[in-house]
Structures are given as structure tokens and as C-alpha cells.
Design a protein around this motif. Structure first.
Motif, PDB file in Angstrom:
ATOM      1  N   ASP A 157      19.758  27.346  24.922  1.00  7.21           N
ATOM      2  CA  ASP A 157      20.200  26.296  25.835  1.00  7.21           C
ATOM      3  C   ASP A 157      19.544  24.945  25.577  1.00  7.21           C
ATOM      4  OD1 ASP A 157      17.690  27.210  26.547  1.00  7.21           O
ATOM      5  OD2 ASP A 157      18.035  26.969  28.697  1.00  7.21           O
ATOM      6  N   ARG A 158      18.791  24.821  24.464  1.00  9.78           N
ATOM      7  CA  ARG A 158      18.123  23.551  24.186  1.00  9.78           C
ATOM      8  C   ARG A 158      17.772  23.464  22.710  1.00  9.78           C
ATOM      9  NH1 ARG A 158      13.033  22.606  27.334  1.00  9.78           N
ATOM     10  NH2 ARG A 158      12.254  21.489  25.545  1.00  9.78           N
ATOM     11  N   LEU A 159      17.508  22.232  22.267  1.00 11.36           N
ATOM     12  CA  LEU A 159      17.035  21.989  20.910  1.00 11.36           C
ATOM     13  C   LEU A 159      15.632  21.415  20.978  1.00 11.36           C
ATOM     14  CD1 LEU A 159      20.039  20.159  19.207  1.00 11.36           C
ATOM     15  CD2 LEU A 159      19.296  22.518  18.843  1.00 11.36           C
ATOM     16  N   ASP A 160      14.721  21.993  20.240  1.00 10.85           N
ATOM     17  CA  ASP A 160      13.372  21.469  20.083  1.00 10.85           C
ATOM     18  C   ASP A 160      13.181  21.237  18.594  1.00 10.85           C
ATOM     19  OD1 ASP A 160      11.913  21.670  22.797  1.00 10.85           O
ATOM     20  OD2 ASP A 160      12.968  23.589  22.605  1.00 10.85           O
ATOM     21  N   LEU A 161      13.049  19.966  18.214  1.00  9.04           N
ATOM     22  CA  LEU A 161      12.981  19.612  16.805  1.00  9.04           C
ATOM     23  C   LEU A 161      11.713  18.822  16.506  1.00  9.04           C
ATOM     24  CD1 LEU A 161      16.678  18.390  16.379  1.00  9.04           C
ATOM     25  CD2 LEU A 161      15.750  20.654  15.818  1.00  9.04           C
ATOM     26  N   ALA A 162      11.160  19.054  15.327  1.00 10.80           N
ATOM     27  CA  ALA A 162      10.028  18.266  14.839  1.00 10.80           C
ATOM     28  C   ALA A 162      10.578  17.069  14.079  1.00 10.80           C
ATOM     29  CB  ALA A 162       9.146  19.107  13.933  1.00 10.80           C
TER      30      ALA A 162
ATOM     31  N   PRO B 152      19.728  22.658  14.021  1.00 13.51           N
ATOM     32  CA  PRO B 152      20.087  21.949  12.795  1.00 13.51           C
ATOM     33  C   PRO B 152      18.912  21.239  12.128  1.00 13.51           C
ATOM     34  CG  PRO B 152      20.527  20.572  14.675  1.00 13.51           C
ATOM     35  CD  PRO B 152      20.096  21.917  15.220  1.00 13.51           C
ATOM     36  N   VAL B 153      19.144  20.812  10.900  1.00 12.98           N
ATOM     37  CA  VAL B 153      18.292  19.865  10.201  1.00 12.98           C
ATOM     38  C   VAL B 153      19.112  18.582  10.113  1.00 12.98           C
ATOM     39  CG1 VAL B 153      17.178  19.282   8.005  1.00 12.98           C
ATOM     40  CG2 VAL B 153      17.060  21.636   8.893  1.00 12.98           C
ATOM     41  N   LEU B 154      18.557  17.480  10.621  1.00 16.57           N
ATOM     42  CA  LEU B 154      19.254  16.198  10.631  1.00 16.57           C
ATOM     43  C   LEU B 154      18.471  15.224   9.766  1.00 16.57           C
ATOM     44  CD1 LEU B 154      19.961  16.045  14.485  1.00 16.57           C
ATOM     45  CD2 LEU B 154      21.462  16.922  12.681  1.00 16.57           C
ATOM     46  N   GLU B 155      19.140  14.636   8.779  1.00 14.56           N
ATOM     47  CA  GLU B 155      18.493  13.745   7.815  1.00 14.56           C
ATOM     48  C   GLU B 155      18.738  12.288   8.172  1.00 14.56           C
ATOM     49  OE1 GLU B 155      16.777  14.539   4.943  1.00 14.56           O
ATOM     50  OE2 GLU B 155      17.010  16.706   5.101  1.00 14.56           O
ATOM     51  N   GLY B 156      17.683  11.517   8.189  1.00 11.12           N
ATOM     52  CA  GLY B 156      17.776  10.078   8.354  1.00 11.12           C
ATOM     53  C   GLY B 156      17.285   9.391   7.101  1.00 11.12           C
ATOM     54  N   GLY B 157      17.148   8.076   7.150  1.00 10.00           N
ATOM     55  CA  GLY B 157      16.675   7.332   6.001  1.00 10.00           C
ATOM     56  C   GLY B 157      15.220   7.595   5.677  1.00 10.00           C
TER      57      GLY B 157
ATOM     58  N   VAL C  65      13.820  18.690  12.072  1.00 13.68           N
ATOM     59  CA  VAL C  65      13.900  20.098  11.684  1.00 13.68           C
ATOM     60  C   VAL C  65      13.511  20.954  12.877  1.00 13.68           C
ATOM     61  CG1 VAL C  65      13.353  19.562   9.259  1.00 13.68           C
ATOM     62  CG2 VAL C  65      11.523  20.220  10.836  1.00 13.68           C
ATOM     63  N   PRO C  66      13.944  22.206  12.906  1.00 10.96           N
ATOM     64  CA  PRO C  66      13.531  23.075  14.009  1.00 10.96           C
ATOM     65  C   PRO C  66      12.013  23.143  14.122  1.00 10.96           C
ATOM     66  CG  PRO C  66      15.306  24.092  12.763  1.00 10.96           C
ATOM     67  CD  PRO C  66      14.874  22.872  11.983  1.00 10.96           C
ATOM     68  N   LEU C  67      11.517  22.972  15.328  1.00  5.65           N
ATOM     69  CA  LEU C  67      10.082  23.071  15.588  1.00  5.65           C
ATOM     70  C   LEU C  67       9.640  24.491  15.262  1.00  5.65           C
ATOM     71  CD1 LEU C  67       7.764  21.312  16.704  1.00  5.65           C
ATOM     72  CD2 LEU C  67       8.322  22.194  18.966  1.00  5.65           C
ATOM     73  N   ALA C  68       8.614  24.613  14.427  1.00  4.43           N
ATOM     74  CA  ALA C  68       8.198  25.925  13.930  1.00  4.43           C
ATOM     75  C   ALA C  68       6.678  26.035  13.910  1.00  4.43           C
ATOM     76  CB  ALA C  68       8.757  26.139  12.519  1.00  4.43           C
ATOM     77  N   ALA C  69       6.204  27.232  13.618  1.00  4.25           N
ATOM     78  CA  ALA C  69       4.768  27.516  13.613  1.00  4.25           C
ATOM     79  C   ALA C  69       3.998  26.547  12.714  1.00  4.25           C
ATOM     80  CB  ALA C  69       4.523  28.959  13.182  1.00  4.25           C
TER      81      ALA C  69
ATOM     82  N   LEU D 280       5.471  13.952  12.364  1.00  3.40           N
ATOM     83  CA  LEU D 280       5.426  12.643  13.014  1.00  3.40           C
ATOM     84  C   LEU D 280       5.610  12.734  14.525  1.00  3.40           C
ATOM     85  CD1 LEU D 280       7.680  10.726  10.468  1.00  3.40           C
ATOM     86  CD2 LEU D 280       5.179  10.636  10.640  1.00  3.40           C
ATOM     87  N   GLY D 281       6.031  13.894  15.014  1.00  3.85           N
ATOM     88  CA  GLY D 281       6.261  14.059  16.445  1.00  3.85           C
ATOM     89  C   GLY D 281       7.287  15.139  16.703  1.00  3.85           C
ATOM     90  N   ASP D 282       7.754  15.175  17.953  1.00  3.36           N
ATOM     91  CA  ASP D 282       8.793  16.151  18.305  1.00  3.36           C
ATOM     92  C   ASP D 282       9.724  15.533  19.326  1.00  3.36           C
ATOM     93  OD1 ASP D 282       8.412  17.953  21.154  1.00  3.36           O
ATOM     94  OD2 ASP D 282       6.817  16.563  20.596  1.00  3.36           O
ATOM     95  N   LEU D 283      10.890  16.137  19.461  1.00  5.07           N
ATOM     96  CA  LEU D 283      11.853  15.717  20.473  1.00  5.07           C
ATOM     97  C   LEU D 283      12.633  16.923  20.947  1.00  5.07           C
ATOM     98  CD1 LEU D 283      14.613  15.720  18.674  1.00  5.07           C
ATOM     99  CD2 LEU D 283      13.957  13.390  18.177  1.00  5.07           C
ATOM    100  N   ALA D 284      13.289  16.757  22.081  1.00  4.41           N
ATOM    101  CA  ALA D 284      14.043  17.869  22.659  1.00  4.41           C
ATOM    102  C   ALA D 284      15.295  17.358  23.350  1.00  4.41           C
ATOM    103  CB  ALA D 284      13.190  18.638  23.657  1.00  4.41           C
ATOM    104  N   LEU D 285      16.339  18.158  23.269  1.00  2.00           N
ATOM    105  CA  LEU D 285      17.566  17.979  24.031  1.00  2.00           C
ATOM    106  C   LEU D 285      17.656  19.209  24.921  1.00  2.00           C
ATOM    107  CD1 LEU D 285      20.184  16.319  24.453  1.00  2.00           C
ATOM    108  CD2 LEU D 285      21.224  17.739  22.683  1.00  2.00           C
ATOM    109  N   SER D 286      17.616  19.013  26.240  1.00  3.89           N
ATOM    110  CA  SER D 286      17.515  20.142  27.160  1.00  3.89           C
ATOM    111  C   SER D 286      18.308  19.874  28.429  1.00  3.89           C
ATOM    112  CB  SER D 286      16.042  20.403  27.503  1.00  3.89           C
ATOM    113  OG  SER D 286      15.498  19.287  28.178  1.00  3.89           O
ATOM    114  N   ARG D 287      18.168  20.784  29.393  1.00  7.68           N
ATOM    115  CA  ARG D 287      18.844  20.698  30.695  1.00  7.68           C
ATOM    116  C   ARG D 287      20.330  20.351  30.534  1.00  7.68           C
ATOM    117  NH1 ARG D 287      14.873  17.043  34.185  1.00  7.68           N
ATOM    118  NH2 ARG D 287      15.018  15.839  32.304  1.00  7.68           N
ATOM    119  N   ILE D 288      20.983  21.095  29.654  1.00  2.77           N
ATOM    120  CA  ILE D 288      22.392  20.861  29.375  1.00  2.77           C
ATOM    121  C   ILE D 288      23.233  21.321  30.558  1.00  2.77           C
ATOM    122  CG2 ILE D 288      24.307  21.375  27.812  1.00  2.77           C
ATOM    123  CD1 ILE D 288      21.941  19.775  26.534  1.00  2.77           C
TER     124      ILE D 288
END
Length: 190
Positions: free
Chosen positions: A67-72, A11-16, A21-25, A82-90
Motif C-alpha cells: 500500500d506504499r512506496l518507500d524509496l532510497a 520501481p527504480v526511477l532514473e533521473g539526471g 530505488v527500493p529502500l533496502a538493507a 542521499l536520502g529517502d522518500l515515501a508515497l503512502s496513505r493512498i
């Protein structure tokens, strides 16, 4: 019930102030530069010296991981990395997963990490269907621990001397956040 499609959708998740966004090249150069920073390496416990080709190959696989989300983490105003985050080991049977985040040096200390954590937790609980999200933070990283606590995480345990950094041993704290609203009326089994 875990919705496995939520992990495949990227997904793309919008904050203030930020957007996840999906981590991409297009993020590879900034991602690589972030992990060349000595403080980022210390805060994440990264011993491996990731080469740019290794980063490129890893990012290229992100979109296909079911099986995981890797987002920038991007600045909403500029689109800058600004960085990256991940949701994994579900664990679908127990409705929990693991979380990690790494911010670029310029993004630290501005509350952007807390915004990113809250966005991802909302997605994990509401869309993926997780009940629990856990993370590890080094005991010396008080700023991150306090930020995680403000986002709903609680310290649950300590792994003594689990990280060796610059010749010294450091404890690792295990923290977790639970889906708001408790255990949905079910017994905790205690």
C-alpha cells in the motif's frame, strides 16, 4: 483508476543526477545516520530516537508493503545514499496519497530533492494513477516550501502550532500537487 500493482512493484526511477530505488538493507546504516543528524530531525519533526534495530526491522518490511512506496535516493554516479522518500496513505476512491522526503545533510541545497520529488510525482500521476499528492512542511522550512512550489505543490492550509520543537510551537503547512491537465473534464462538485 488507481493501479495497485504500481505500489507493489517497487520501481527504480532514473533521473539526471539521482536514482530512486527500493529502500533496502544496504541503506540502513546511512538511513540511521541521517536521522541522528539534529537538523534532519528538526526538518522532519522526528522526536523518536530511532535505534538501528528499529530501522533494520522497518526497512525489512518495505518490500512487502502493498500500500506504499518507500524509496532510497541514490547518487547515479556513485550509488551513494542521499536520502529517502515515501508515497503512502493512498486513498483509491479519491485518487490521492501523501508524500514525504528526508535528505541526508550532504544532499541538501543541491537541487537533488526537487529532482527526486519530480520523479516520484511523475510515477504517482502516470503509473499509480493518482490525481492528488499532498505533504506537510513546517512553516520554518522556507527552502523546502519553495522547492515544493517549484515542483507544482501549492499551499492549501495551515495547522497552527501543530509541532512543538525545542520548547516552541510551529505551524505546519499543508501542500498538494494535482495531476497535470486539471480534473479530466469532470465537475469539481462546487
Amino acid at each position: 483508476m488507481i493501479d495497485a500493482r504500481a505500489l507493489r512493484e517497487k520501481p527504480v526511477l532514473e533521473g539526471g543526477r539521482i536514482r530512486l530505488v527500493p529502500l533496502a538493507a544496504r541503506h540502513a546504516g546511512a538511513f540511521h545516520a541521517t536521522f541522528q543528524d539534529p537538523e534532519t530531525r528538526r526538518l522532519t519533526g522526528t522526536h523518536h530516537d530511532w535505534t538501528r534495530p528499529e530501522i533494520d526491522a522497518w526497512i525489512a518490511e518495505c518490500a512487502e508493503r502493498p500500500d506504499r512506496l518507500d524509496l532510497a535516493v541514490e547518487d547515479r554516479a556513485t550509488g551513494g545514499y542521499l536520502g529517502d522518500l515515501a508515497l503512502s496513505r493512498i486513498d483509491p476512491d479519491n485518487a490521492h496519497g501523501a508524500f514525504r522526503i528526508a535528505l541526508s545533510p550532504a544532499a541538501r541545497g543541491r537541487g537533488l530533492g526537487s529532482e527526486a520529488v519530480r520523479l516520484l510525482l511523475g510515477y504517482a500521476f502516470e503509473r499509480v494513477g493518482l490525481h492528488r499528492v499532498q505533504l506537510e512542511v513546517f512553516a520554518f522550512n522556507e527552502r523546502a516550501r519553495r522547492a515544493y512550489e517549484r515542483c507544482g505543490f501549492a499551499v492549501e492550509g495551515r495547522q497552527r502550532e501543530a509541532l512543538r520543537w525545542d520548547g516552541a510551537w510551529h505551524d505546519v503547512l499543508l501542500m498538494a500537487a494535482l495531476r497535470p491537465g486539471g480534473n479530466d473534464g469532470r465537475s469539481s462538485g462546487s
